[in-house]
Every structure is written in C-alpha cells, then in structure tokens.
Write a protein that holds these residues in place. Structure first.
Motif, mmCIF file in Angstrom:
data_model
loop_
_atom_site.group_PDB
_atom_site.id
_atom_site.type_symbol
_atom_site.label_atom_id
_atom_site.label_comp_id
_atom_site.label_asym_id
_atom_site.label_seq_id
_atom_site.Cartn_x
_atom_site.Cartn_y
_atom_site.Cartn_z
ATOM 1 N N GLY A 175 0.842 -1.316 0.081
ATOM 2 C CA GLY A 175 0.045 -0.299 -0.145
ATOM 3 C C GLY A 175 0.738 1.241 0.011
ATOM 4 N N LEU A 176 1.972 1.135 0.249
ATOM 5 C CA LEU A 176 2.923 2.245 0.118
ATOM 6 C C LEU A 176 3.073 2.858 -1.397
ATOM 7 C CD1 LEU A 176 4.971 4.126 1.663
ATOM 8 C CD2 LEU A 176 6.696 2.327 1.276
ATOM 9 N N VAL A 177 3.113 3.971 -1.360
ATOM 10 C CA VAL A 177 3.463 4.719 -2.607
ATOM 11 C C VAL A 177 4.619 5.667 -2.399
ATOM 12 C CG1 VAL A 177 2.376 6.388 -4.406
ATOM 13 C CG2 VAL A 177 0.967 4.588 -3.152
ATOM 14 N N GLU A 178 5.592 5.388 -3.090
ATOM 15 C CA GLU A 178 6.881 6.184 -3.343
ATOM 16 C C GLU A 178 7.083 6.804 -4.860
ATOM 17 O OE1 GLU A 178 9.896 4.643 -0.179
ATOM 18 O OE2 GLU A 178 9.494 3.066 -1.634
ATOM 19 N N GLN A 179 7.721 7.852 -4.743
ATOM 20 C CA GLN A 179 8.045 8.542 -6.063
ATOM 21 C C GLN A 179 9.684 8.912 -6.031
ATOM 22 O OE1 GLN A 179 5.406 11.992 -6.354
ATOM 23 N NE2 GLN A 179 3.614 11.053 -6.734
ATOM 24 N N PHE A 180 10.013 8.635 -7.354
ATOM 25 C CA PHE A 180 11.517 8.982 -7.627
ATOM 26 C C PHE A 180 11.687 10.026 -8.816
ATOM 27 C CE2 PHE A 180 10.864 4.951 -5.754
ATOM 28 C CZ PHE A 180 11.510 4.880 -4.599
ATOM 29 N N LYS A 181 12.236 11.209 -8.517
ATOM 30 C CA LYS A 181 12.139 12.055 -9.579
ATOM 31 C C LYS A 181 13.429 12.062 -10.553
ATOM 32 C CE LYS A 181 8.257 13.775 -8.099
ATOM 33 N NZ LYS A 181 6.984 13.759 -9.128
ATOM 34 N N SER A 182 13.142 12.508 -11.852
ATOM 35 C CA SER A 182 14.311 12.751 -12.762
ATOM 36 C C SER A 182 15.544 11.839 -12.742
ATOM 37 C CB SER A 182 14.864 14.197 -12.374
ATOM 38 O OG SER A 182 13.636 15.058 -12.634
ATOM 39 N N LEU A 183 15.459 10.691 -12.776
ATOM 40 C CA LEU A 183 16.180 9.584 -12.987
ATOM 41 C C LEU A 183 16.702 9.235 -14.273
ATOM 42 C CD1 LEU A 183 14.692 6.824 -10.926
ATOM 43 C CD2 LEU A 183 16.470 8.451 -10.001
ATOM 44 N N ALA A 184 18.133 9.599 -14.739
ATOM 45 C CA ALA A 184 18.630 9.374 -15.896
ATOM 46 C C ALA A 184 18.337 8.132 -16.652
ATOM 47 C CB ALA A 184 20.302 9.439 -15.931
ATOM 48 N N ALA A 185 18.232 8.367 -18.112
ATOM 49 C CA ALA A 185 17.687 7.142 -18.780
ATOM 50 C C ALA A 185 18.966 6.105 -19.060
ATOM 51 C CB ALA A 185 17.347 7.819 -20.219
ATOM 52 N N ASN A 186 18.712 4.989 -19.644
ATOM 53 C CA ASN A 186 19.603 4.039 -20.209
ATOM 54 C C ASN A 186 20.357 3.368 -18.781
ATOM 55 O OD1 ASN A 186 18.978 4.703 -22.741
ATOM 56 N ND2 ASN A 186 20.193 6.257 -22.906
ATOM 57 N N GLY A 224 14.623 3.464 -0.666
ATOM 58 C CA GLY A 224 14.695 4.382 -1.994
ATOM 59 C C GLY A 224 15.997 3.587 -3.182
ATOM 60 N N GLN A 225 16.418 4.203 -3.746
ATOM 61 C CA GLN A 225 17.283 3.921 -4.741
ATOM 62 C C GLN A 225 18.530 3.284 -4.145
ATOM 63 O OE1 GLN A 225 18.408 6.132 -7.865
ATOM 64 N NE2 GLN A 225 19.610 4.816 -8.922
ATOM 65 N N VAL A 226 19.070 1.887 -4.485
ATOM 66 C CA VAL A 226 20.180 1.264 -3.795
ATOM 67 C C VAL A 226 21.071 0.766 -4.954
ATOM 68 C CG1 VAL A 226 18.899 0.792 -1.536
ATOM 69 C CG2 VAL A 226 18.870 -0.997 -3.687
ATOM 70 N N GLN A 227 22.181 0.320 -4.610
ATOM 71 C CA GLN A 227 22.991 -0.280 -5.358
ATOM 72 C C GLN A 227 22.296 -1.696 -5.709
ATOM 73 O OE1 GLN A 227 25.817 0.875 -6.750
ATOM 74 N NE2 GLN A 227 25.972 -1.217 -8.189
ATOM 75 N N GLY A 228 22.097 -2.167 -6.783
ATOM 76 C CA GLY A 228 21.622 -3.369 -7.135
ATOM 77 C C GLY A 228 22.631 -4.561 -7.727
ATOM 78 N N ARG A 229 22.134 -5.629 -8.243
ATOM 79 C CA ARG A 229 22.841 -6.589 -8.768
ATOM 80 C C ARG A 229 23.731 -5.920 -10.109
ATOM 81 N NH1 ARG A 229 18.093 -11.100 -8.880
ATOM 82 N NH2 ARG A 229 17.787 -11.268 -6.657
ATOM 83 N N PRO A 230 24.767 -6.477 -10.483
ATOM 84 C CA PRO A 230 25.687 -6.061 -11.798
ATOM 85 C C PRO A 230 24.785 -6.018 -12.573
ATOM 86 C CG PRO A 230 26.874 -7.912 -10.381
ATOM 87 C CD PRO A 230 25.428 -7.802 -9.715
ATOM 88 N N PHE A 231 24.856 -4.837 -13.584
ATOM 89 C CA PHE A 231 24.262 -4.710 -14.845
ATOM 90 C C PHE A 231 25.467 -4.370 -16.105
ATOM 91 C CE2 PHE A 231 21.731 -2.638 -18.284
ATOM 92 C CZ PHE A 231 20.889 -3.626 -18.359
ATOM 93 N N VAL A 232 26.129 -5.555 -16.693
ATOM 94 C CA VAL A 232 26.880 -5.416 -17.684
ATOM 95 C C VAL A 232 26.453 -5.849 -19.074
ATOM 96 C CG1 VAL A 232 29.120 -5.927 -18.197
ATOM 97 C CG2 VAL A 232 28.490 -5.579 -15.752
ATOM 98 N N ARG A 233 26.618 -5.064 -19.929
ATOM 99 C CA ARG A 233 26.045 -5.448 -21.267
ATOM 100 C C ARG A 233 27.071 -6.396 -21.995
ATOM 101 N NH1 ARG A 233 24.491 -1.170 -26.152
ATOM 102 N NH2 ARG A 233 24.278 -2.608 -27.728
#
Length: 601
Positions: free
Chosen positions: A567-578, A588-597
């Motif tokens: 039921g919690l609602v959270e907003q995160f503003k102006s995050l960079a694309a890609n 909030g935003q945390v360091q996640g799993r690796p994301f390597v292309r």
C-alpha cells in the motif's frame, strides 16, 4: 479450443438474467456503449489515419543454436495428437536463479503417451554472460518429466532467491530455490499435494491479503482422466473440427474448479479455495492466470484466460474473499457476446494513459482481443478500432504488450501454432506450424502489422506455445524466448534502433513480499505516463524478466512512481535514462545486482 459445436452467445438478455442486481447500473452502461458502437466488434471502423512517418523498427534474429539452446522440447508425438494433454504445454521463463544480474532461461517440456524418452522434461539454462547459455538441468533438479504446462516465479519464503511453481496434468509441483544452483521439490511438505489428477495450467503468486507473504492461485483446464478419455471421432461434435477427427475437448469435458492457497509464513500453504469464493466458480476452462491491481484499489486481483468459455475476473474484496465480475467489467466475452478461446494474457499500457490494458490471444478464425482499461477495473473491447482484429489466420498463444523498439510506445507481439496437426493434410489454410506476429504501435491508438521488416525471425514457423520477454544480454532492449513443441526453443535477439532510450526498474520488497509481485509502476517521461505491473505469470503460462522495461523514445530522464503491494506509494524524480534502477521499499534507490552489457560481434 473451438470445435464444431457453436459457442454460446452472451446476449444482452442473457447477461442481464445472470448479472447481479447490484451490478445492473454498470452492466447497463456497458451494454449501452456496445449497442452504440463504442466497443469493438459492433463499432464502425475509424477513418484511415494520416500516414505516420516512423523510424526503422527492431530486428529480431533467432540465435538459439549459437547460444546453446539445441535440445528439442519433447511434447507428445509430432504430427499426431490423440488427447488434449498432448497439445496445451507449455510455458517458459526469464529469471535470475543465482542472483548474478543475468537472466537465465527455463523452458517447460513434456513426454509422450508411451513414456519419457531421452530429452523429456524441463530445461534450465544458465546465462554465461557472453551471449551463450549452459544446460544445467541435471544438476538443478528441475527436469521432472511429465505433462508440464505452466510456470510462475516468486520468492515464496522471502529468502532472496526466486522459487518456481510448475503446473502439470497430474500433480503440480513447488520447487524451492536452495541458493546454490539446485532446487528441491517441496510440494508435499508445503501442503500442496492433492489426491487424483488435476489438469493444472495457469498459476500465479500473489499476496492477496497483503501480509508480505506470497500466496498461490492455480487455474485448471478441464477434468480429464486418461484411462477413460474419448478418442477423436468425426461422429462426435466435440471430437471433430471442420469434418476432421481431432482430439476431444475442451467442450464436452467436465468443467474444473480452481484453487487459492494462503501462505502461512512458515513454508507451508493452506487451501482457502472455498472460503475465498474461488471454488464456487466452475464455469470456465482455465488457462493463463495473471494477478495485478486491475481496479487500482491497492489490492491484487486475478484474471484468467478461459478457453471456449467466459474468461474470469476475480476482484479482491480486501477481506480474504473474491467476487467474479468478468462479464460486467468487459473481459469475459467479445463485445458481441461471443465466448472466445482465451489462451495468453498480455497486460500493458499501449496508449500511455497510466492504466493497464489487456491483450488476449484466441483461436484461429477469431480475432485476438485488445481491451482498453478505462480506469477502476472497467474495459472496452477496442479490437477492431485498433487494427489488430484482422489477423485471424492462426491459433495464438504467448503474447506481450511491450516496447520492442524503445520508441516509448508499447507494441504487441505473439506466437502461434496449431493444436490439430491433422488439419493441414486437408486444409492448407490451417498449417500445423506458423510464424510469430508483430504489431507496431502507430502512436494513435492503432497498430500496423510488420513482417520481414522486423528481421528474419519473423519468418520462422513452429508449433509454439509459451513465450517470455526479457533482456538476456543486458543491452537495453527486450529479447524473446519461445517454447516450441518438439523443436528447440527460439531465442529472438532484439537489435533495437540506437536512438531509443530506456529505463529498467527492479523492485525489492521489505514490508511487501521480497519479489514485490503485485507492484504497479508508473513512469513519467516527456508528456507521457506508462503503467506496468510486476507479475508472476503472463503471456501463455510463462513469466517475464522481473526488471520492468520502459522504452523512453527521445526522453533522457524519467520519474518513477511505485505502488508497492503493501500500500506504500513512493516517487523518484528525474532519473537518468539508459540504466537499471533498483528500488527498495521504504529505503529508496540502492546499489543493485551487476548490470553489464554483452557486446555482440
């Protein structure tokens, strides 16, 4: 599947007769709109839109062989189907079973009537992080040969590793992820064992009571006993099609019940089908099951695609019970009251209005259905107006509303394949194998069908069933995994146009279930807003990459609004694309799993 006997038509009089008195105003409003041509089917086709100049589209290439997906998926005997259990499987999944940040692949398989030949069963492929996969089925313990149908993914014990529930004809199974590359069948100790045979198909984890633990819904197809099942016969309407003897059903076979299991929070489940009201609905042959907040009231609901019977919409009453409102909400039948052969379900926001619409696949000679969400759980059938209704050549299965070219507008993709291989010997227009179908979003509420413009994979013909959508090479676009009966799976690599931006959202629940299944996410970019839901099953009996992917077009940033299952609602503003953004509930935003292309040559 549809057979010779015509399907019932749900006329306005019949709808009013069976509808609840309390629902009469909503139903009357819907019927009035339909009679005025405001829903598809009865609507007048819109005037042709002005030609829209769009950039080149994505190119899809089947790289399964070079990626190591070479083992054919055993499912019945090719070219010959005696019984319905040989025809309906199965699904597939993208999921990161070892938490290394790379999507692994899972494909359901089957057996034959005679037994389990070499290669039978399911297959798990580990992502090697270089565009290839290793078959780790034997070590994982997931082979489990049988008539496997559906898969749903979720962390039912909140230990940080995604578990699997698999539906079968016979006994469905819960596999606990041990966190070391192996899985354990815990069906019995979890309280999910049952007596006799069930024809399990759709399944979905959901937290219906919002206690932070994933519950389980299971749809069943028909009541079926192989020992006493009738055989194909042109003398029996429900065992023939177009004058050709084919397997019997689903019409003519007994209707099943469906099950809801409450998670007790200790690794076990309790069957609450009766007290929840789920067990009382025995009107439909259930296939794919999806769960998300359909009426936007903060509680998860359930939608079940049903074959040759009304599809089912279970709305959550917030007290442990559900009410079924598919008819009055516009999802049970077509706009002209026809029962459709519902197979796959694709929720998505194709028109960027912040509400989750639904695309549902159907049988050959039937239009697949596009249902526009008007808000608060009501839908209008816009199949004809949207331009997707004219394509009716094939039996259609796994599907998605997904932005395949990252232009910011979700497209529609689905796979096809016949259920009656005998037909093509008499009717060339009903081939056993057929190609996938792709509709590009034209950004005005309509779609245009693409063929070779979308790459060589669009020509390949298979007897396909489930398909799953995810980014296996972490290159910022959506690839497609396809389950093909008695062929190796297809892995369609997407090479999207470089000008399109994107953002991915990975959610971690804290008060909510760890997988955050049931969350609704709104992404704002330019002057658009797109809604998606994190689901345990969709497409046809399959599960997609849990990292929600939003194409952004030319936008270089986006704002995100998360409606968590708690039921919690959270907003995160102006995050960079890609980039992949990992959001933890309440943190909030945390360091996640690796994301390597992966860099393709």
């Amino acid at each position: 599947m549809m057979n010779q006997r015509p399907s019932p038509v749900w006329s306005r009089r019949r709808l009013l007769r069976v509808g609840a008195i309390a629902a009469a105003p909503a139903l009357a409003s819907r019927l009035l709109r339909a009679s005025q041509g405001l829903s598809s089917g009865q609507a007048t086709a819109p005037a042709p839109a002005a030609k829209i100049q769009l950039p080149p589209f994505s190119q899809f290439t089947d790289i399964a062989a070079q990626a190591g997906l070479t083992q054919p998926i055993v499912y019945g005997t090719p070219g010959e189907v005696m019984y319905i259990i040989e025809s309906m499987g199965g699904g597939c999944a993208f999921f990161d079973y070892d938490n290394d940040g790379w999507m692994d692949l899972f494909v359901l398989g089957g057996r034959t009537l005679e037994g389990t030949p070499a290669g039978s069963g399911n297959r798990l492929y580990h992502n090697n992080r270089d565009g290839s996969f290793s078959d780790v089925t034997e070590r994982s313990g997931l082979s489990a040969p049988g008539w496997a149908n559906g898969v749903c993914v979720g962390d039912y014990n909140n230990d940080g590793f995604e578990d699997l529930f698999l539906t079968y004809y016979g006994q469905s199974r819960l596999f606990r992820n041990n966190g070391d590359g192996t899985f354990t069948d815990v069906t019995a100790q979890a309280g999910l064992q049952y007596s006799g045979n069930r024809f399990g198909t759709g399944c979905t984890f959901l937290d219906y009571n919002r206690d932070g633990h994933l519950d389980l819904f299971v749809a069943n197809y028909v009541e079926f006993d192989l020992a006493t099942a009738p055989r194909p016969s042109i003398q029996v309407a429900t065992c023939s099609y177009q004058g050709v003897a084919v397997y019997c059903g689903p019409r003519g076979l007994p209707l099943p019940s469906h099950q809801l299991y409450r998670n007790n929070g200790d690794g076990t489940f309790t069957d609450v089908s009766k007290e929840s009201g789920i067990d009382s609905i025995r009107t439909s042959y259930g296939l794919t099951a999806v769960s998300f907040d359909i009426d936007e009231d903060g509680w998860p609901d359930i939608f079940v695609a049903a074959d040759s019977t009304p599809s089912l919409l279970f709305l959550n009453n917030h007290d442990g019970t559900f009410r079924e409102e598919g008819l009055i909400r516009g999802l049970a039948v077509s706009s002209n009251g026809q029962e459709m052969a519902g197979m796959g379900i694709a929720p998505g926001d194709y028109d960027l209005d912040g509400h989750i619409d639904i695309f549902k696949t159907h049988y050959q000679l039937q239009s697949n259905g596009l249902y526009h969400a008007t808000g608060k759980g009501d839908f209008d059938d816009v199949t004809d107006q949207s331009g997707v209704g004219a394509e009716r050549r094939f039996v259609s299965w796994g599907d998605a509303i997904a932005d395949l070219d990252n232009d910011g507008w979700p497209d529609i993709f689905y796979v096809t394949g016949n259920v009656y291989p005998e037909l093509e010997r008499t009717f060339a227009r009903f081939p056993a194998r057929s190609q996938p179908i792709l509709f590009r979003n034209l950004r005005n509420g309509t779609f245009g069908e693409l063929g070779e413009e979308a790459g060589p994979a669009m020509h390949a013909r298979h007897v396909s069933r489930g398909c799953a959508f995810g980014d296996f090479d972490n290159d910022g676009d959506i690839d497609i995994l396809v389950m093909n009966q008695n062929d190796p799976p297809s892995l369609l690599r997407n090479d999207a146009p470089p000008q399109g931006n994107w953002i991915k959202v990975r959610l971690e629940g804290t008060k909510s279930n760890r997988s955050a299944i049931g969350a609704r996410v709104l992404v704002h970019y330019d002057d658009h807003v797109q809604a998606q839901a994190l689901m345990s099953q969709s497409s046809y009996l399959s599960c997609n990459d849990p990292r929600l992917h939003f194409g952004l077009g030319a936008a270089t940033a986006a704002s995100i609004e998360v409606h968590w299952p708690s039921g919690l609602v959270e907003q995160f503003k102006s995050l960079a694309a890609n980039q992949l953004v990992t959001l933890r509930e309440g943190v909030g935003q945390v360091q996640g799993r690796p994301f390597v292309r992966v860099h393709h040559s």
